[in-house]
Write an enzyme that holds these catalytic residues in place. Structure first.
Site, short mmCIF file in Angstrom:
data_model
loop_
_atom_site.label_atom_id
_atom_site.label_comp_id
_atom_site.label_asym_id
_atom_site.label_seq_id
_atom_site.Cartn_x
_atom_site.Cartn_y
_atom_site.Cartn_z
N LYS A 55 0.85 -1.20 0.00
CA LYS A 55 0.00 0.00 0.00
C LYS A 55 0.89 1.25 0.00
CE LYS A 55 -0.08 -0.53 4.98
NZ LYS A 55 -0.71 -1.19 6.10
N ARG B 288 -10.17 -0.72 15.03
CA ARG B 288 -10.07 0.11 13.83
C ARG B 288 -10.95 -0.51 12.75
NH1 ARG B 288 -4.36 1.14 10.78
NH2 ARG B 288 -4.72 -1.05 10.24
N TYR C 134 15.35 30.04 9.27
CA TYR C 134 14.11 30.66 9.75
C TYR C 134 14.01 30.60 11.27
CZ TYR C 134 11.89 30.73 5.10
OH TYR C 134 11.57 30.98 3.80
N MET D 68 11.37 24.84 3.03
CA MET D 68 10.62 24.07 2.05
C MET D 68 11.55 23.33 1.08
SD MET D 68 7.81 25.31 -0.77
CE MET D 68 6.65 25.98 0.41
C1 LIG Z 1 0.14 -1.97 6.72
C2 LIG Z 1 -0.36 -3.27 7.18
C3 LIG Z 1 0.49 -4.38 7.25
C4 LIG Z 1 1.98 -4.27 7.10
O1 LIG Z 1 2.48 -3.65 8.28
P1 LIG Z 1 4.02 -3.36 8.56
O2 LIG Z 1 4.05 -2.84 9.95
O3 LIG Z 1 4.44 -2.34 7.57
O4 LIG Z 1 4.75 -4.63 8.39
C5 LIG Z 1 -0.08 -5.61 7.55
N1 LIG Z 1 -1.42 -5.72 7.79
C6 LIG Z 1 -2.25 -4.66 7.76
C7 LIG Z 1 -3.68 -4.84 8.06
C8 LIG Z 1 -1.75 -3.40 7.46
O5 LIG Z 1 -2.58 -2.35 7.45
#
Ligand SMILES: *Cc1c(COP(=O)(O)O)cnc(C)c1O
Length: 398
Positions: free
Chosen positions: A72, A169, A287, A340
């Site tokens: 992802k 969640r 800054y 930036m």
């Molecule tokens: C992102 C995610 C993973 C992978 O997690 P990592 O900590 O990056 O290994 C696995 N399962 C779910 C449900 C996730 O959202």
């Protein structure tokens, strides 16, 4: 080697490859063709070979469980289109994305892949998701009901069931899961899964509680493969592996080191020095005038900033030192705030530093998690925020 022609004198890659004489020989035959990289302020090198080796290291560790990959967020910022073929070549067949749009890109690369969509099903998406060959991870009774209606109308798509074991969640409750057990076939379920909230804190009592609850959930669906572990879960104990593990961050070289000594960094970010200036003792840099230099200093200004995804909170002040960069074999601390498009580092003790040099911001010499810690965040955020302005190099691919 094919990839070597693409690199133009990366300091951090040279350091990274120093252990491998064959690669070093290949590197040394490359001209430092600075002209080839004009137009950008920095360079982002992604080592797809390291990604593939990391996957295999984790697959070995997972032993009997299948090893999937979480890709992802554009494969944690490194690029889905490049990461997926490398992972597939290493042997990965099952992938987890967050969104259908990511899954569609993945399927275009690898039509045979099994692709689970972690964020589940938004209203009206069931048939489209299935037609795209994607498998939603169903995480609420509303999603189950929509999916059931799609299946009842003749749809033959597959899906995973997410059971909540304490993270609150996504996921149905254990009681809801129990009521779904005899609908496994009707729903076309192909996986039962849950997600750990605290796997990065091995002593946290929620880990064992979630493990126990998930074992119960998995027993409700004896015909389905079960999956609980992310990267950190894979490290907790083999009990967490079940039938399929879903590492993400460990593949990309985050949270490596003490946890997984065999894992390699995958990403190297470097920014170039635009100028080097002298700053008198007692003057400030940047800054807000938040940091005074304590001695006559050589300050190098790097051509990268928070618009490149470098976290602004990793900057430095009198009260709180920030992250550092790495060049000519040494660390150079950041001085003052991150702008930036620019940041400043102290190269007083690195007399070789020159205008145009590349300085590593994170990579083989500076773990991404170390920079993240300086900014009060996690490596995941730095990787998924990798800026679009760097010149990207992919090396180590097939
Ligand atoms: C992102 C995610 C993973 C992978 O997690 P990592 O900590 O990056 O290994 C696995 N399962 C779910 C449900 C996730 O959202």
């Amino acid at each position: 080697m094919d990839w070597s022609a693409k690199i133009t004198g990366s300091i951090c890659l040279r350091n990274n490859l120093a252990a491998n004489p064959r690669k070093v020989a290949a590197m040394e035959s490359i001209d430092d063709a600075a002209a080839e990289i004009w137009g950008s302020g920095g360079r982002l090198t992604v080592d797809l070979g390291a990604l593939a080796r990391n996957w295999r290291t984790l697959a070995d560790r997972a032993a009997d469980a299948e090893t999937a990959a979480a890709v992802k967020g554009d494969a944690y910022g490194i690029g889905l289109e490049q990461a997926v073929p490398a992972l597939a070549k290493a042997g990965c067949r099952c992938f987890f994305v967050a969104l259908p749009q990511e899954g569609i890109r993945l399927k275009a690369l690898l039509p045979s892949a099994t692709v689970y969509v972690l964020n589940g099903l938004l209203p009206g998406e069931a048939a489209r998701l299935a037609a795209a060959g994607l498998r939603p991870v169903l995480g609420s009774m509303a999603e189950i009901d929509e999916w059931a209606a799609y299946r009842a109308a003749g749809g033959d798509g597959r899906a995973a069931l997410h059971v909540d074991t304490g993270m609150n969640r996504l996921g149905v409750t254990l009681d809801e899961a129990a009521a779904l057990a005899d609908r496994t076939e009707a729903l076309g379920l192909s996986l039962v899964m849950s997600h750990l909230a605290c796997a990065d804190q091995p002593e946290h009592p929620l880990n064992a509680a979630q493990l126990g609850a998930f074992a119960t959930a998995a027993r409700l669906f004896p015909s389905l493969p079960a999956s609980l572990a992310n990267s950190a879960g894979l490290h907790l104990s083999p009990d967490y592996s079940f039938d399929l593990v879903r590492p993400g961050i460990a593949l990309y070289g985050g949270r490596f080191g003490t946890d997984f000594p065999a894992l390699e960094p995958v990403v190297c970010v470097e920014a170039r020095i635009v100028q080097i200036r002298s700053v008198a003792a007692g003057e400030t840099v940047g800054y807000g005038a938040t940091q005074h230099v304590k001695r006559p200093s050589r300050i190098a200004i790097l051509s990268a900033g928070y618009a490149d995804g470098y976290h602004r909170m990793a900057g430095s002040s009198d009260g709180a030192p920030g992250a550092s960069a790495f060049l000519h074999g040494r660390h150079a601390p950041l001085v003052g705030r991150i702008s930036m498009d620019l940041m400043a580092i102290d190269v007083t003790d690195i007399p070789e530093a020159r205008r145009g040099d590349h300085a590593e911001l994170f990579g083989p010499n500076i773990p991404v998690d170390q920079v993240a810690a300086s900014a009060g965040t996690i490596g995941y955020e730095l990787l998924t925020s990798l800026g679009k302005r760097y010149r990207r190099h992919y090396v180590g691919g097939a």
